[in-house]
Design a protein around this motif. Structure first.
Motif, PDB file in Angstrom:
ATOM      1  N   SER A  90      -7.752  29.910 -26.498  1.00 17.97           N
ATOM      2  CA  SER A  90      -6.654  29.401 -27.325  1.00 17.97           C
ATOM      3  C   SER A  90      -5.841  28.330 -26.596  1.00 17.97           C
ATOM      4  N   THR A  91      -6.069  28.198 -25.282  1.00 14.83           N
ATOM      5  CA  THR A  91      -5.409  27.149 -24.494  1.00 14.83           C
ATOM      6  C   THR A  91      -6.427  26.560 -23.521  1.00 14.83           C
ATOM      7  N   GLY A  92      -6.077  25.396 -22.982  1.00 18.96           N
ATOM      8  CA  GLY A  92      -6.932  24.768 -21.993  1.00 18.96           C
ATOM      9  C   GLY A  92      -6.227  23.586 -21.367  1.00 18.96           C
ATOM     10  N   ALA A  93      -6.832  23.053 -20.327  1.00 19.15           N
ATOM     11  CA  ALA A  93      -6.297  21.874 -19.646  1.00 19.15           C
ATOM     12  C   ALA A  93      -7.459  20.978 -19.238  1.00 19.15           C
ATOM     13  N   VAL A  94      -7.211  19.674 -19.281  1.00 19.09           N
ATOM     14  CA  VAL A  94      -8.223  18.695 -18.892  1.00 19.09           C
ATOM     15  C   VAL A  94      -7.554  17.635 -18.017  1.00 19.09           C
ATOM     16  N   ALA A  95      -8.088  17.448 -16.818  1.00 18.34           N
ATOM     17  CA  ALA A  95      -7.599  16.391 -15.924  1.00 18.34           C
ATOM     18  C   ALA A  95      -8.515  15.186 -16.077  1.00 18.34           C
ATOM     19  N   PHE A  96      -7.899  14.005 -16.167  1.00 24.06           N
ATOM     20  CA  PHE A  96      -8.694  12.793 -16.366  1.00 24.06           C
ATOM     21  C   PHE A  96      -7.973  11.585 -15.794  1.00 24.06           C
ATOM     22  N   LYS A  97      -8.737  10.516 -15.658  1.00 20.86           N
ATOM     23  CA  LYS A  97      -8.202   9.199 -15.324  1.00 20.86           C
ATOM     24  C   LYS A  97      -8.666   8.250 -16.422  1.00 20.86           C
ATOM     25  N   ALA A  98      -7.747   7.442 -16.923  1.00 14.62           N
ATOM     26  CA  ALA A  98      -8.069   6.421 -17.910  1.00 14.62           C
ATOM     27  C   ALA A  98      -7.685   5.069 -17.316  1.00 14.62           C
ATOM     28  N   PHE A  99      -8.637   4.154 -17.291  1.00 13.72           N
ATOM     29  CA  PHE A  99      -8.428   2.848 -16.693  1.00 13.72           C
ATOM     30  C   PHE A  99      -8.288   1.788 -17.784  1.00 13.72           C
ATOM     31  N   TYR A 100      -7.375   0.851 -17.561  1.00  9.79           N
ATOM     32  CA  TYR A 100      -7.152  -0.218 -18.530  1.00  9.79           C
ATOM     33  C   TYR A 100      -6.597  -1.445 -17.815  1.00  9.79           C
ATOM     34  N   ILE A 101      -6.631  -2.577 -18.498  1.00 12.18           N
ATOM     35  CA  ILE A 101      -6.078  -3.820 -17.963  1.00 12.18           C
ATOM     36  C   ILE A 101      -4.833  -4.166 -18.759  1.00 12.18           C
ATOM     37  N   GLU A 102      -3.741  -4.386 -18.045  1.00  7.31           N
ATOM     38  CA  GLU A 102      -2.485  -4.797 -18.664  1.00  7.31           C
ATOM     39  C   GLU A 102      -1.891  -5.905 -17.806  1.00  7.31           C
ATOM     40  N   ASN A 103      -1.549  -7.017 -18.440  1.00 11.20           N
ATOM     41  CA  ASN A 103      -0.989  -8.171 -17.718  1.00 11.20           C
ATOM     42  C   ASN A 103      -1.881  -8.594 -16.544  1.00 11.20           C
ATOM     43  N   ASN A 104      -3.185  -8.615 -16.794  1.00  9.12           N
ATOM     44  CA  ASN A 104      -4.188  -9.029 -15.800  1.00  9.12           C
ATOM     45  C   ASN A 104      -4.284  -8.110 -14.586  1.00  9.12           C
ATOM     46  N   ASN A 105      -3.735  -6.918 -14.679  1.00  7.07           N
ATOM     47  CA  ASN A 105      -3.827  -5.931 -13.601  1.00  7.07           C
ATOM     48  C   ASN A 105      -4.577  -4.705 -14.096  1.00  7.07           C
ATOM     49  N   VAL A 106      -5.457  -4.171 -13.253  1.00  7.44           N
ATOM     50  CA  VAL A 106      -6.120  -2.907 -13.577  1.00  7.44           C
ATOM     51  C   VAL A 106      -5.124  -1.788 -13.312  1.00  7.44           C
ATOM     52  N   GLU A 107      -4.896  -0.975 -14.316  1.00  4.37           N
ATOM     53  CA  GLU A 107      -3.970   0.157 -14.223  1.00  4.37           C
ATOM     54  C   GLU A 107      -4.739   1.444 -14.476  1.00  4.37           C
TER      55      GLU A 107
END
Length: 130
Positions: A90-107
């Motif tokens: 009934s509950t859970g947790a997920v750890a993740f990393k999401a990568f994106y580009i904003e203002n020409n910087n990888v975040e």
């Protein structure tokens, strides 16, 4: 089209099904992956639907989310680990990393997300520890 959550899969065979019918997310990780894909695709309606009712964004906040998610270029999702969150749980947790580009910087967003079932389906509950 490749699925944003996993480029080795087709969107129509992966997150699209959950975007159309949230009850098809049978695990917390599957819901988290579909939420990432919704961010990439700007599917704000699904992001709202997949939030727990106590934290569901109101219209103004949803508009801010839409503006931001459409202003960045998403690169990839990396799932680090899941804890519980299986169909029987009934509950859970997920750890993740999401990568994106904003203002020409990888975040990167690192999050350990909490999930629970509400009205018979998985929903996002917030960040672990908050």
């Amino acid at each position: 089209m490749k699925c944003p959550c996993d480029p080795s899969r087709l969107y129509e065979n992966c997150c699209k099904k959950v975007h159309q019918h949230i009850f098809l997310a049978t695990t917390a990780e599957q819901l988290m992956r579909s939420r990432y894909s919704a961010f990439v695709l700007g599917n704000i309606a699904f992001l709202k639907e997949s939030c727990h009712s106590s934290i569901r964004p109101k219209n103004k906040e949803a508009q801010q989310i839409e503006n931001w998610t459409n202003s960045v270029n998403w690169i990839k999702l990396v799932v680090l680990h899941s804890m519980e969150g299986l169909n029987k749980d009934s509950t859970g947790a997920v750890a993740f990393k999401a990568f994106y580009i904003e203002n020409n910087n990888v975040e990167m967003i690192y999050e350990n997300s909490r999930f629970c079932k509400e009205n018979g389906h998985w929903v996002y509950r917030g960040i672990q520890g908050k």
